[in-house]
Design a protein around this motif. Sequence first.
Motif, mmCIF file in Angstrom:
data_model
loop_
_atom_site.group_PDB
_atom_site.id
_atom_site.type_symbol
_atom_site.label_atom_id
_atom_site.label_comp_id
_atom_site.label_asym_id
_atom_site.label_seq_id
_atom_site.Cartn_x
_atom_site.Cartn_y
_atom_site.Cartn_z
ATOM 1 N N ARG A 7 -9.616 -3.708 -11.278
ATOM 2 C CA ARG A 7 -9.726 -3.500 -12.720
ATOM 3 C C ARG A 7 -9.822 -2.011 -13.011
ATOM 4 O O ARG A 7 -10.271 -1.232 -12.193
ATOM 5 C CB ARG A 7 -10.944 -4.233 -13.264
ATOM 6 C CG ARG A 7 -10.792 -5.755 -13.075
ATOM 7 C CD ARG A 7 -11.629 -6.572 -13.995
ATOM 8 N NE ARG A 7 -11.521 -6.258 -15.385
ATOM 9 C CZ ARG A 7 -10.559 -6.709 -16.209
ATOM 10 N NH1 ARG A 7 -9.606 -7.452 -15.762
ATOM 11 N NH2 ARG A 7 -10.578 -6.395 -17.489
ATOM 12 N N VAL A 8 -9.395 -1.637 -14.215
ATOM 13 C CA VAL A 8 -9.440 -0.241 -14.634
ATOM 14 C C VAL A 8 -10.869 0.271 -14.594
ATOM 15 O O VAL A 8 -11.142 1.345 -14.111
ATOM 16 C CB VAL A 8 -8.834 -0.080 -16.049
ATOM 17 C CG1 VAL A 8 -9.020 1.323 -16.559
ATOM 18 C CG2 VAL A 8 -7.368 -0.452 -16.041
ATOM 19 N N SER A 9 -11.792 -0.515 -15.100
ATOM 20 C CA SER A 9 -13.197 -0.128 -15.102
ATOM 21 C C SER A 9 -14.049 -1.384 -15.005
ATOM 22 O O SER A 9 -13.789 -2.369 -15.676
ATOM 23 C CB SER A 9 -13.546 0.635 -16.382
ATOM 24 O OG SER A 9 -14.937 0.804 -16.477
ATOM 25 N N LYS A 10 -15.065 -1.329 -14.187
ATOM 26 C CA LYS A 10 -15.952 -2.487 -14.067
ATOM 27 C C LYS A 10 -16.810 -2.662 -15.313
ATOM 28 O O LYS A 10 -17.426 -3.693 -15.510
ATOM 29 C CB LYS A 10 -16.819 -2.378 -12.818
ATOM 30 C CG LYS A 10 -17.731 -1.174 -12.788
ATOM 31 C CD LYS A 10 -18.471 -1.097 -11.471
ATOM 32 C CE LYS A 10 -19.276 0.192 -11.399
ATOM 33 N NZ LYS A 10 -19.884 0.363 -10.099
ATOM 34 N N HIS A 11 -16.817 -1.655 -16.188
ATOM 35 C CA HIS A 11 -17.620 -1.714 -17.403
ATOM 36 C C HIS A 11 -16.863 -2.335 -18.581
ATOM 37 O O HIS A 11 -17.463 -2.636 -19.600
ATOM 38 C CB HIS A 11 -18.114 -0.319 -17.789
ATOM 39 C CG HIS A 11 -18.916 0.325 -16.698
ATOM 40 N ND1 HIS A 11 -20.157 -0.113 -16.319
ATOM 41 C CD2 HIS A 11 -18.628 1.370 -15.887
ATOM 42 C CE1 HIS A 11 -20.601 0.626 -15.324
ATOM 43 N NE2 HIS A 11 -19.694 1.532 -15.036
ATOM 44 N N VAL A 12 -15.556 -2.495 -18.431
ATOM 45 C CA VAL A 12 -14.739 -3.068 -19.501
ATOM 46 C C VAL A 12 -14.683 -4.586 -19.315
ATOM 47 O O VAL A 12 -14.304 -5.060 -18.253
ATOM 48 C CB VAL A 12 -13.311 -2.477 -19.487
ATOM 49 C CG1 VAL A 12 -12.440 -3.148 -20.526
ATOM 50 C CG2 VAL A 12 -13.362 -0.980 -19.708
ATOM 51 N N GLN A 13 -15.079 -5.302 -20.346
ATOM 52 C CA GLN A 13 -15.071 -6.756 -20.280
ATOM 53 C C GLN A 13 -13.655 -7.283 -20.508
ATOM 54 O O GLN A 13 -12.939 -6.792 -21.378
ATOM 55 C CB GLN A 13 -16.013 -7.339 -21.349
ATOM 56 C CG GLN A 13 -17.468 -7.033 -21.106
ATOM 57 C CD GLN A 13 -17.973 -7.626 -19.809
ATOM 58 O OE1 GLN A 13 -17.682 -8.759 -19.473
ATOM 59 N NE2 GLN A 13 -18.719 -6.835 -19.053
ATOM 60 N N PRO A 14 -13.225 -8.293 -19.732
ATOM 61 C CA PRO A 14 -11.898 -8.871 -19.929
ATOM 62 C C PRO A 14 -11.783 -9.511 -21.318
ATOM 63 O O PRO A 14 -12.771 -10.013 -21.866
ATOM 64 C CB PRO A 14 -11.805 -9.942 -18.843
ATOM 65 C CG PRO A 14 -12.917 -9.663 -17.888
ATOM 66 C CD PRO A 14 -13.962 -8.910 -18.641
ATOM 67 N N LEU A 15 -10.582 -9.482 -21.879
ATOM 68 C CA LEU A 15 -10.331 -10.102 -23.176
ATOM 69 C C LEU A 15 -10.173 -11.604 -23.022
ATOM 70 O O LEU A 15 -9.711 -12.086 -21.990
ATOM 71 C CB LEU A 15 -9.051 -9.530 -23.798
ATOM 72 C CG LEU A 15 -9.009 -8.037 -24.095
ATOM 73 C CD1 LEU A 15 -7.647 -7.659 -24.665
ATOM 74 C CD2 LEU A 15 -10.104 -7.642 -25.053
ATOM 75 N N THR A 16 -10.535 -12.329 -24.063
ATOM 76 C CA THR A 16 -10.272 -13.765 -24.084
ATOM 77 C C THR A 16 -8.771 -13.966 -24.273
ATOM 78 O O THR A 16 -8.047 -13.029 -24.636
ATOM 79 C CB THR A 16 -11.021 -14.456 -25.245
ATOM 80 O OG1 THR A 16 -10.469 -13.967 -26.477
ATOM 81 C CG2 THR A 16 -12.514 -14.194 -25.192
ATOM 82 N N THR A 17 -8.291 -15.174 -24.064
ATOM 83 C CA THR A 17 -6.871 -15.469 -24.243
ATOM 84 C C THR A 17 -6.432 -15.158 -25.669
ATOM 85 O O THR A 17 -5.370 -14.571 -25.886
ATOM 86 C CB THR A 17 -6.580 -16.946 -23.909
ATOM 87 O OG1 THR A 17 -7.006 -17.185 -22.555
ATOM 88 C CG2 THR A 17 -5.111 -17.263 -24.030
ATOM 89 N N GLY A 18 -7.245 -15.492 -26.645
ATOM 90 C CA GLY A 18 -6.929 -15.202 -28.042
ATOM 91 C C GLY A 18 -6.871 -13.712 -28.316
ATOM 92 O O GLY A 18 -5.985 -13.233 -29.028
ATOM 93 N N GLU A 19 -7.816 -12.967 -27.748
ATOM 94 C CA GLU A 19 -7.827 -11.512 -27.909
ATOM 95 C C GLU A 19 -6.618 -10.876 -27.229
ATOM 96 O O GLU A 19 -6.043 -9.916 -27.737
ATOM 97 C CB GLU A 19 -9.121 -10.923 -27.342
ATOM 98 C CG GLU A 19 -10.353 -11.271 -28.146
ATOM 99 C CD GLU A 19 -11.650 -10.904 -27.439
ATOM 100 O OE1 GLU A 19 -12.647 -10.685 -28.148
ATOM 101 O OE2 GLU A 19 -11.683 -10.840 -26.191
#
Length: 107
Positions: A4-16
């Motif tokens: 991942r680009v950053s471990k601090h960035v939360q993955p987006l939901t499918t809708g997002e």
Amino acid sequence: MRQRVSKHVQPLTTGEQTTAINILTKRLMMEEITQGVALRELRVRVLGLRQDAYSALVGVSRKTLSEIENDKGNYTPEIINKVFKPFGLKVGLVPTSSQVLSAILLN
């Protein structure tokens, strides 16, 4: 495991993810951003992947991916299709006039 680009960035939901893809696609079609900027934003914001992980995923070299994201080089439609495929996008014809494109998108 994908990096991942950053471990601090939360993955987006499918809708997002869908919303982000749609917004970036529209900005690209309206020539507000370049193809390279769109690809980088999609890779980072939607999938959250580093260049090396994404290049392995789509089957192109990291150098090729970097050049596309920096709007350098002149790549074939086949290569461009490979890098945009995870987002459901491919090379196509669009009107050259933003006014015509806007009218099409509004109807």
